[in-house]
Design a protein around this motif. Structure first.
Motif, PDB file in Angstrom:
ATOM      1  N   LYS A 125       0.842  -1.196   0.000  1.00  0.00           N
ATOM      2  CA  LYS A 125       0.000   0.000   0.000  1.00  0.00           C
ATOM      3  C   LYS A 125       0.879   1.248   0.000  1.00  0.00           C
ATOM      4  O   LYS A 125       1.532   1.562   0.986  1.00  0.00           O
ATOM      5  CB  LYS A 125      -0.917  -0.004   1.229  1.00  0.00           C
ATOM      6  CG  LYS A 125      -1.903  -1.181   1.243  1.00  0.00           C
ATOM      7  CD  LYS A 125      -2.758  -1.155   2.494  1.00  0.00           C
ATOM      8  CE  LYS A 125      -3.814  -2.254   2.461  1.00  0.00           C
ATOM      9  NZ  LYS A 125      -3.234  -3.604   2.393  1.00  0.00           N
ATOM     10  N   LYS A 126       0.883   1.941  -1.119  1.00  0.00           N
ATOM     11  CA  LYS A 126       1.728   3.127  -1.278  1.00  0.00           C
ATOM     12  C   LYS A 126       1.416   4.186  -0.234  1.00  0.00           C
ATOM     13  O   LYS A 126       2.310   4.844   0.294  1.00  0.00           O
ATOM     14  CB  LYS A 126       1.534   3.699  -2.689  1.00  0.00           C
ATOM     15  CG  LYS A 126       2.403   4.904  -3.002  1.00  0.00           C
ATOM     16  CD  LYS A 126       3.877   4.552  -2.981  1.00  0.00           C
ATOM     17  CE  LYS A 126       4.723   5.759  -3.362  1.00  0.00           C
ATOM     18  NZ  LYS A 126       6.172   5.475  -3.257  1.00  0.00           N
ATOM     19  N   ARG A 127       0.137   4.339   0.113  1.00  0.00           N
ATOM     20  CA  ARG A 127      -0.231   5.364   1.090  1.00  0.00           C
ATOM     21  C   ARG A 127       0.302   5.032   2.486  1.00  0.00           C
ATOM     22  O   ARG A 127       0.510   5.924   3.305  1.00  0.00           O
ATOM     23  CB  ARG A 127      -1.751   5.532   1.139  1.00  0.00           C
ATOM     24  CG  ARG A 127      -2.501   4.310   1.628  1.00  0.00           C
ATOM     25  CD  ARG A 127      -4.006   4.533   1.645  1.00  0.00           C
ATOM     26  NE  ARG A 127      -4.721   3.341   2.078  1.00  0.00           N
ATOM     27  CZ  ARG A 127      -4.864   2.978   3.352  1.00  0.00           C
ATOM     28  NH1 ARG A 127      -4.353   3.745   4.311  1.00  0.00           N
ATOM     29  NH2 ARG A 127      -5.529   1.889   3.666  1.00  0.00           N
ATOM     30  N   ILE A 128       0.523   3.739   2.766  1.00  0.00           N
ATOM     31  CA  ILE A 128       1.077   3.324   4.053  1.00  0.00           C
ATOM     32  C   ILE A 128       2.586   3.545   4.078  1.00  0.00           C
ATOM     33  O   ILE A 128       3.144   4.087   5.038  1.00  0.00           O
ATOM     34  CB  ILE A 128       0.758   1.844   4.343  1.00  0.00           C
ATOM     35  CG1 ILE A 128      -0.754   1.626   4.453  1.00  0.00           C
ATOM     36  CG2 ILE A 128       1.463   1.382   5.621  1.00  0.00           C
ATOM     37  CD1 ILE A 128      -1.407   2.312   5.625  1.00  0.00           C
ATOM     38  N   VAL A 129       3.257   3.144   3.007  1.00  0.00           N
ATOM     39  CA  VAL A 129       4.709   3.338   2.929  1.00  0.00           C
ATOM     40  C   VAL A 129       5.039   4.824   2.878  1.00  0.00           C
ATOM     41  O   VAL A 129       6.007   5.282   3.485  1.00  0.00           O
ATOM     42  CB  VAL A 129       5.293   2.614   1.689  1.00  0.00           C
ATOM     43  CG1 VAL A 129       6.795   2.870   1.577  1.00  0.00           C
ATOM     44  CG2 VAL A 129       5.013   1.119   1.761  1.00  0.00           C
ATOM     45  N   GLY A 130       4.194   5.587   2.186  1.00  0.00           N
ATOM     46  CA  GLY A 130       4.358   7.034   2.141  1.00  0.00           C
ATOM     47  C   GLY A 130       5.687   7.458   1.536  1.00  0.00           C
ATOM     48  O   GLY A 130       6.120   6.931   0.508  1.00  0.00           O
ATOM     49  N   LYS A 131       6.371   8.384   2.198  1.00  0.00           N
ATOM     50  CA  LYS A 131       7.615   8.933   1.677  1.00  0.00           C
ATOM     51  C   LYS A 131       8.848   8.229   2.222  1.00  0.00           C
ATOM     52  O   LYS A 131       9.979   8.693   2.036  1.00  0.00           O
ATOM     53  CB  LYS A 131       7.673  10.434   1.986  1.00  0.00           C
ATOM     54  CG  LYS A 131       6.566  11.209   1.295  1.00  0.00           C
ATOM     55  CD  LYS A 131       6.628  12.702   1.598  1.00  0.00           C
ATOM     56  CE  LYS A 131       5.505  13.435   0.876  1.00  0.00           C
ATOM     57  NZ  LYS A 131       5.526  14.892   1.150  1.00  0.00           N
ATOM     58  N   ARG A 132       8.639   7.120   2.896  1.00  0.00           N
ATOM     59  CA  ARG A 132       9.769   6.341   3.411  1.00  0.00           C
ATOM     60  C   ARG A 132      10.478   5.649   2.252  1.00  0.00           C
ATOM     61  O   ARG A 132       9.831   5.175   1.328  1.00  0.00           O
ATOM     62  CB  ARG A 132       9.276   5.305   4.422  1.00  0.00           C
ATOM     63  CG  ARG A 132       8.521   5.890   5.601  1.00  0.00           C
ATOM     64  CD  ARG A 132       7.836   4.793   6.396  1.00  0.00           C
ATOM     65  NE  ARG A 132       7.074   5.314   7.524  1.00  0.00           N
ATOM     66  CZ  ARG A 132       5.813   5.720   7.445  1.00  0.00           C
ATOM     67  NH1 ARG A 132       5.170   5.661   6.281  1.00  0.00           N
ATOM     68  NH2 ARG A 132       5.190   6.181   8.509  1.00  0.00           N
ATOM     69  N   ASN A 133      11.788   5.589   2.317  1.00  0.00           N
ATOM     70  CA  ASN A 133      12.534   4.894   1.274  1.00  0.00           C
ATOM     71  C   ASN A 133      13.791   4.273   1.872  1.00  0.00           C
ATOM     72  O   ASN A 133      14.302   4.720   2.906  1.00  0.00           O
ATOM     73  CB  ASN A 133      12.880   5.840   0.123  1.00  0.00           C
ATOM     74  CG  ASN A 133      13.831   6.942   0.551  1.00  0.00           C
ATOM     75  OD1 ASN A 133      15.036   6.743   0.636  1.00  0.00           O
ATOM     76  ND2 ASN A 133      13.278   8.124   0.843  1.00  0.00           N
ATOM     77  N   ASN A 134      14.271   3.231   1.215  1.00  0.00           N
ATOM     78  CA  ASN A 134      15.396   2.466   1.759  1.00  0.00           C
ATOM     79  C   ASN A 134      16.724   3.209   1.703  1.00  0.00           C
ATOM     80  O   ASN A 134      17.609   2.934   2.510  1.00  0.00           O
ATOM     81  CB  ASN A 134      15.492   1.122   1.039  1.00  0.00           C
ATOM     82  CG  ASN A 134      14.349   0.202   1.421  1.00  0.00           C
ATOM     83  OD1 ASN A 134      14.100  -0.036   2.601  1.00  0.00           O
ATOM     84  ND2 ASN A 134      13.629  -0.290   0.425  1.00  0.00           N
ATOM     85  N   LYS A 135      16.850   4.160   0.800  1.00  0.00           N
ATOM     86  CA  LYS A 135      18.088   4.943   0.751  1.00  0.00           C
ATOM     87  C   LYS A 135      18.267   5.728   2.041  1.00  0.00           C
ATOM     88  O   LYS A 135      19.356   5.698   2.659  1.00  0.00           O
ATOM     89  CB  LYS A 135      18.063   5.904  -0.452  1.00  0.00           C
ATOM     90  CG  LYS A 135      19.330   6.734  -0.574  1.00  0.00           C
ATOM     91  CD  LYS A 135      19.267   7.651  -1.792  1.00  0.00           C
ATOM     92  CE  LYS A 135      20.538   8.494  -1.890  1.00  0.00           C
ATOM     93  NZ  LYS A 135      20.497   9.408  -3.074  1.00  0.00           N
TER      94      LYS A 135
END
Length: 229
Positions: free
Chosen positions: A158-168
């Protein structure tokens, strides 16, 4: 002209709905935070000193500790949506009043989601460590690496759950956390590497929605943490 008016109206409605949803979400986080603190205050009266404390956000709140660690006296002080600043504000209720022997800290993923700077996150975690050390010098602190996220779009993520978090940014933060742990003589546990796939994302089978862990994901985490219990 009519098409333009309809289009503009729809955009305005969409923006109002978006802001309303965000406002409701913020209110829920505030309510949940305060509700959990009230719950902790009541529970603390029943606790004996010397347990193993897990401190963090939803990744901790959703961790069924007593089932995963039946042979240990474990205490869950996770609050969904919490941040490094939120932890700092509740150290008395969530840590000092419990007087644990060990503290497992997992925090920072929501700061990343809220686009806080790396320096802000590390400074707050440094404060968490130093404040706990002042009040509970005999408690051993363990810092868990921030878990990865899964961002490939599919029917479960769910993109809205992951939001602006990223692995970098997660990886950058973890490198700083490792350095911080060495500087302050705190045990760093690299759970992140145990949860990654070949692309450096949270393994698909280890997550419910791209951010939160599945039962299988928690099994991996529990197996790693057991070494330090």
């Amino acid at each position: 002209m009519i098409k333009w008016f309809i289009s503009s109206t729809l955009i305005i409605i969409a923006l109002k709905l978006y802001n309303a949803v965000n406002n409701i979400h913020s209110q829920w986080l505030s309510f949940h935070y305060n509700e959990r603190l009230d719950y902790f205050t009541r529970l603390n009266k029943r606790l004996k000193a010397g347990g193993i404390l897990f401190l963090g956000d939803s990744l901790t709140e959703n961790f069924y500790l007593s089932e995963f660690f039946p042979d240990h006296y474990v205490i869950n002080r996770g609050v969904s949506g919490d941040t490094t600043y939120g932890i700092l504000c509740r150290l008395k209720t969530s840590v000092y009043d419990i007087k644990p022997n060990k503290i497992f800290l997992l925090i920072g993923i929501n700061d990343i989601g809220n686009e806080k700077s790396l320096q802000y996150i590390i400074n707050n975690i440094k404060l968490i460590i130093t404040e706990i050390r002042k009040k509970l010098p005999d408690s051993k602190i363990y810092i868990q690496s921030i878990y990865p996220v899964h961002i490939d779009v599919n029917n479960k993520i769910k993109k809205r759950i992951v939001g602006k978090r990223n692995n970098k940014k997660i990886n950058m933060t973890n490198r700083q956390l490792y350095g911080l742990s060495r500087k302050y003589n705190v045990t760093y546990i690299n759970v992140n590497k145990k949860l990654k796939d070949k692309k450096g994302q949270l393994k698909y089978q280890y997550t419910q929605d791209g951010l939160h862990l599945s039962p299988l994901g928690y099994e991996i985490v529990a197996k790693e943490l057991e070494k330090y219990m």
